[in-house]
Design a protein around this motif. Structure first.
Motif, PDB file in Angstrom:
ATOM      1  N   ARG A 206       0.887  -1.216   0.125  1.00 39.69           N
ATOM      2  CA  ARG A 206       0.081  -0.127   0.097  1.00 39.69           C
ATOM      3  C   ARG A 206       0.893   1.296   0.002  1.00 39.69           C
ATOM      4  O   ARG A 206       0.516   2.174  -0.711  1.00 39.69           O
ATOM      5  CB  ARG A 206      -0.902   0.038   1.200  1.00 39.69           C
ATOM      6  CG  ARG A 206      -2.181  -1.090   0.951  1.00 39.69           C
ATOM      7  CD  ARG A 206      -2.889  -1.213   2.076  1.00 39.69           C
ATOM      8  NE  ARG A 206      -3.654  -2.627   2.135  1.00 39.69           N
ATOM      9  CZ  ARG A 206      -3.403  -3.785   2.025  1.00 39.69           C
ATOM     10  NH1 ARG A 206      -2.230  -4.125   2.375  1.00 39.69           N
ATOM     11  NH2 ARG A 206      -3.990  -4.711   1.697  1.00 39.69           N
ATOM     12  N   LYS A 207       1.980   1.227   0.729  1.00 43.04           N
ATOM     13  CA  LYS A 207       2.869   2.504   0.920  1.00 43.04           C
ATOM     14  C   LYS A 207       3.538   2.526  -0.461  1.00 43.04           C
ATOM     15  O   LYS A 207       3.839   3.707  -1.116  1.00 43.04           O
ATOM     16  CB  LYS A 207       3.901   2.296   1.990  1.00 43.04           C
ATOM     17  CG  LYS A 207       3.101   2.506   3.351  1.00 43.04           C
ATOM     18  CD  LYS A 207       4.165   2.434   4.319  1.00 43.04           C
ATOM     19  CE  LYS A 207       3.454   2.382   5.954  1.00 43.04           C
ATOM     20  NZ  LYS A 207       4.221   1.710   7.020  1.00 43.04           N
ATOM     21  N   GLU A 245      -8.045  -3.713  -4.003  1.00 36.29           N
ATOM     22  CA  GLU A 245      -7.845  -2.710  -2.786  1.00 36.29           C
ATOM     23  C   GLU A 245      -6.520  -2.118  -3.032  1.00 36.29           C
ATOM     24  O   GLU A 245      -6.188  -1.022  -2.779  1.00 36.29           O
ATOM     25  CB  GLU A 245      -8.041  -3.645  -1.468  1.00 36.29           C
ATOM     26  CG  GLU A 245      -8.268  -2.780  -0.578  1.00 36.29           C
ATOM     27  CD  GLU A 245      -6.941  -2.098   0.208  1.00 36.29           C
ATOM     28  OE1 GLU A 245      -6.802  -1.004   0.468  1.00 36.29           O
ATOM     29  OE2 GLU A 245      -5.820  -3.088  -0.037  1.00 36.29           O
ATOM     30  N   LYS A 246      -5.468  -3.020  -3.091  1.00 36.22           N
ATOM     31  CA  LYS A 246      -4.005  -2.712  -3.271  1.00 36.22           C
ATOM     32  C   LYS A 246      -4.004  -1.579  -4.418  1.00 36.22           C
ATOM     33  O   LYS A 246      -3.378  -0.444  -4.160  1.00 36.22           O
ATOM     34  CB  LYS A 246      -3.110  -3.755  -3.249  1.00 36.22           C
ATOM     35  CG  LYS A 246      -3.068  -4.750  -2.119  1.00 36.22           C
ATOM     36  CD  LYS A 246      -1.961  -5.301  -2.093  1.00 36.22           C
ATOM     37  CE  LYS A 246      -2.033  -6.794  -1.103  1.00 36.22           C
ATOM     38  NZ  LYS A 246      -2.900  -7.783  -1.889  1.00 36.22           N
ATOM     39  N   HIS A 249      -4.505   2.431  -4.318  1.00 41.85           N
ATOM     40  CA  HIS A 249      -3.703   3.178  -3.534  1.00 41.85           C
ATOM     41  C   HIS A 249      -2.823   3.932  -4.665  1.00 41.85           C
ATOM     42  O   HIS A 249      -2.203   5.027  -4.458  1.00 41.85           O
ATOM     43  CB  HIS A 249      -2.560   2.483  -2.530  1.00 41.85           C
ATOM     44  CG  HIS A 249      -3.373   2.007  -1.339  1.00 41.85           C
ATOM     45  ND1 HIS A 249      -3.476   2.943  -0.270  1.00 41.85           N
ATOM     46  CD2 HIS A 249      -4.055   0.972  -1.178  1.00 41.85           C
ATOM     47  CE1 HIS A 249      -4.327   2.281   0.520  1.00 41.85           C
ATOM     48  NE2 HIS A 249      -4.905   0.858   0.081  1.00 41.85           N
TER      49      HIS A 249
END
Ligand code: CP
Length: 309
Positions: A206-207, A245-246, A249
């Motif tokens: 995610r980062k 979902e990932k 980001h």
């Protein structure tokens, strides 16, 4: 240049020239009449010691679209199986006077070694975990078609970086062209001293994907791992598999890439692989164009070199 052994050694101008030439080759490949005569009379041999779908077939089509005589050496049915060495095999083919030799081998450095022994131009189609230069060029062309540039883009290269010649060549090319390159992987799948290549390292998807313009997934190369180190597929997908979902980001218009072959459900959710942000099939089309550009560029070198007796 006589050979294309890696992105290392190419200048930004060389890269720009090949991408521009490949962009023109896309137009040739989209016409009903797909042939040019630039390599008419030239002989190209494809010598693949490792399996390939995309690279070998696109090099064959690229050579044929330029008018070359293309021969695919069937390594599995060759005297390699009787113990003939790489160099002896190459010298045997060299004696048949090819102009271009396209080589894939499982050992890093094998293609460069071979290039020192033969008289023709050699193109690296992937050597171990070292380089896969035409893959990085086709990836760059695909990115440029969608984003209009390479400089300043945030590119996240995710997954099995450790075993990936695709990652290495992409890092070298993207850095040379001014992109910001991130690698996102579990520490076990990062090569040592990866930061020295000029990338920012993330171990959290995610980062690592935050505000990325390009998300490049890599195949989990289980065949290159000792059995004890192969991660569980379910756990790998949970933490490092690209799902909706990932991907949320990254930038909303981020493109999703994969060099292939894909392990669906391992490094990428099939819904994403086939989704609107995916450019995976376009990468394959660009593969033929980039290989035409590379063969043509080396062919021009050949036409200015008299044959030595
Ligand atoms: N991307 C790539 O090199 O695919 P192949 O192994 O099928 O050639």
């Amino acid at each position: 240049h006589r050979h294309l052994l890696g992105i290392e050694g190419l200048s930004p101008l060389d890269i720009q020239f090949l991408l521009d030439s490949a962009a023109a080759a896309v137009d040739v490949s989209r016409q009903a009449e797909k042939k040019k005569a630039t390599l008419r009379g030239r002989t190209q041999i494809n010598l693949f010691f490792e399996a390939s779908t995309r690279t070998q077939s696109s090099f064959e089509l690229a050579g044929k679209r330029l008018g070359a005589d293309v021969m695919n050496m069937a390594v599995a049915q060759s005297s390699v199986k009787k113990g003939e060495t790489l160099i002896d095999t190459a010298m045997t083919l060299n004696a048949m006077r090819p102009d271009l030799l396209v080589v894939r081998h499982h050992a890093a450095g094998a293609v460069a070694l071979l290039a020192q022994k033969v008289e023709c131009s050699v193109i690296n189609a992937g050597d171990g975990a070292h380089e896969h230069p035409t893959q990085a060029l086709l990836d760059a062309l695909t990115i440029r078609r969608h984003k209009g540039k390479l400089a300043g883009l945030v590119v996240a290269i995710c997954g099995d970086v450790r075993h990936s010649r695709v990652a290495r060549s992409n890092i070298l090319l993207l850095n040379a062209m001014g992109a910001q390159v991130r690698v996102v992987a579990p520490t076990t799948l990062l090569p040592s001293a990866i930061e020295e290549l000029g990338v920012t390292v993330f171990t959290d998807m995610r980062k690592g994907l935050a505000d990325a313009d390009v998300v490049m997934m890599l195949r989990l190369q289980r065949e290159r791992m000792a059995a004890a180190y192969v991660p569980s597929v379910r756990e790998y997908f949970r933490f490092f598999g690209l799902d909706r979902e990932k991907l949320s980001h990254a930038k909303p218009d981020a493109i999703v890439m994969h060099p292939g072959p894909m392990n669906r459900g391992v490094e990428i959710d099939p819904l994403i692989a086939d989704g609107v942000q995916s450019v995976i099939r376009e990468q394959v089309e660009m593969g033929v164009a980039v290989r035409m550009a590379v063969l043509e560029a080396l062919g021009q070198h050949l036409s200015s070199t008299p044959v030595q007796n």
